[in-house]
Enzyme design. Sequence first.
Site, PDB file in Angstrom:
ATOM      1  N   GLY A  33      -9.177  27.855  69.843  1.00 55.43           N
ATOM      2  CA  GLY A  33     -10.202  28.808  70.260  1.00 55.43           C
ATOM      3  C   GLY A  33     -11.157  28.200  71.269  1.00 55.43           C
ATOM      4  CG  HIS A  39      -7.503  27.480  75.877  1.00 51.00           C
ATOM      5  ND1 HIS A  39      -8.855  27.250  75.804  1.00 51.00           N
ATOM      6  CD2 HIS A  39      -6.923  26.577  75.041  1.00 51.00           C
ATOM      7  CE1 HIS A  39      -9.088  26.267  74.952  1.00 51.00           C
ATOM      8  NE2 HIS A  39      -7.933  25.835  74.481  1.00 51.00           N
ATOM      9  CE  LYS A 151      -8.637  17.731  78.310  1.00 48.15           C
ATOM     10  NZ  LYS A 151      -8.646  17.865  76.840  1.00 48.15           N
ATOM     11  CB  SER A 188     -13.281  23.423  73.715  1.00 41.36           C
ATOM     12  OG  SER A 188     -12.111  24.173  73.954  1.00 41.36           O
TER      13      SER A 188
HETATM   14  P1  AMP Z   1      -7.080  23.137  72.201  1.00 45.84           P
HETATM   15  O1  AMP Z   1      -7.679  24.485  71.968  1.00 45.84           O
HETATM   16  O2  AMP Z   1      -8.022  22.155  72.808  1.00 45.84           O
HETATM   17  O3  AMP Z   1      -6.320  22.605  71.011  1.00 45.84           O
HETATM   18  O4  AMP Z   1      -5.983  23.368  73.319  1.00 45.84           O
HETATM   19  C1  AMP Z   1      -4.956  24.303  73.149  1.00 45.84           C
HETATM   20  C2  AMP Z   1      -3.915  24.083  74.221  1.00 45.84           C
HETATM   21  O5  AMP Z   1      -4.515  24.226  75.506  1.00 45.84           O
HETATM   22  C3  AMP Z   1      -3.312  22.673  74.168  1.00 45.84           C
HETATM   23  O6  AMP Z   1      -1.920  22.768  74.420  1.00 45.84           O
HETATM   24  C4  AMP Z   1      -4.025  21.972  75.289  1.00 45.84           C
HETATM   25  O7  AMP Z   1      -3.277  20.917  75.858  1.00 45.84           O
HETATM   26  C5  AMP Z   1      -4.204  23.102  76.288  1.00 45.84           C
HETATM   27  N1  AMP Z   1      -5.304  22.786  77.216  1.00 45.84           N
HETATM   28  C6  AMP Z   1      -6.573  22.442  76.891  1.00 45.84           C
HETATM   29  N2  AMP Z   1      -7.282  22.165  78.006  1.00 45.84           N
HETATM   30  C7  AMP Z   1      -6.431  22.322  79.052  1.00 45.84           C
HETATM   31  C8  AMP Z   1      -6.557  22.174  80.466  1.00 45.84           C
HETATM   32  N3  AMP Z   1      -7.693  21.791  81.043  1.00 45.84           N
HETATM   33  N4  AMP Z   1      -5.479  22.426  81.227  1.00 45.84           N
HETATM   34  C9  AMP Z   1      -4.294  22.801  80.664  1.00 45.84           C
HETATM   35  N5  AMP Z   1      -4.117  22.964  79.344  1.00 45.84           N
HETATM   36  C10 AMP Z   1      -5.162  22.725  78.543  1.00 45.84           C
END
Ligand code: AMP
Length: 294
Positions: A33, A39, A151, A188
């Site tokens: 989230g 995302h 990332k 985030s």
């Molecule tokens: P998170 O909500 O941080 O667990 O991220 C969910 C997904 O979004 C994961 O697969 C992350 O690698 C991807 N994600 C987060 N930040 C980025 C970004 N800046 N660029 C590309 N993908 C991202």
Amino acid sequence: MTVTFLHSIREVRERVRNLRANGFDLGLVPTMGALHKGHAALIRQAGRECDRVIVSLFVNPLQFGPGEDFERYPRSLPEDLRVCEEEGVDTVFAPSVEEMYPRPMLSSVRVDRVSDHLCGRSRPGHFQGVTTVVSKLFHIVQPDRAYFGQKDSQQLAVIRRMVEDLNLPVQIVAVETVRECDGLAVSSRNAYLNSEERKAAPALFQSLQMMCREIEKGETNVRCIREIGLRKLQQQPLIRVEYLEVVDPEEMQPQLQVKGAVLVAGAIRIGSTRLIDNLPCRPEVASIEGGKLP
Ligand code: AMP
């Protein structure tokens, strides 16, 4: 099209059955989230490649260690739903902790070796928490494809290996890192930074870029390459370096010598905020062969 918003595993299974009965193939985007443009890039790619997209929003307690930011991790459900609606997501699955873990977990999924270094070293148990929740999500949604950001490169490598080792019937798709104008990887956790810290934060990306440039120029000695990156980060008094490594892109093992494609990866702390980033890079063919381009 309005987004279908579900809390329970039972409802998601039913929704998935209906979508499948209509012949749709499914893309899953697992997130915690606090959705941002990183995302959104995953959701958009899933939308281009799949008939229907399911986004999960779940801050997974299993992947946070004691004293980490589980409690204060940003949560913004109404805003997340708006983003999903805008991006044409079919279904949002936002379970409670009790829904995902009604009883203490006695089972888990662990990927050895790939999880050992980098974030795995500084966050013991983190990747086991990730692979356990991701395999639960795969079993609940049974997507054709699942989308993960470059990332979190070690997370991506760990999940790829889990899928391969356990023959999970899902295709893992990697999406390039989305960055702010000054190079800072969108995250985030950037919301935790005050304005001084925010100004210092792009030094991580810059140091990784400098290390990549050295590799591309033909430097193979990782000690020298790390030195260059560290010097850049040490210019910022607000930054503490957690790790700065050159690893192989598949198993994330630290290298002493660059012999082919590598990943340059770093984690820093700015105040109480932990940030990670990485860049894939490879030496010019001419430089590994010791020759010069004509
Ligand atoms: P998170 O909500 O941080 O667990 O991220 C969910 C997904 O979004 C994961 O697969 C992350 O690698 C991807 N994600 C987060 N930040 C980025 C970004 N800046 N660029 C590309 N993908 C991202």
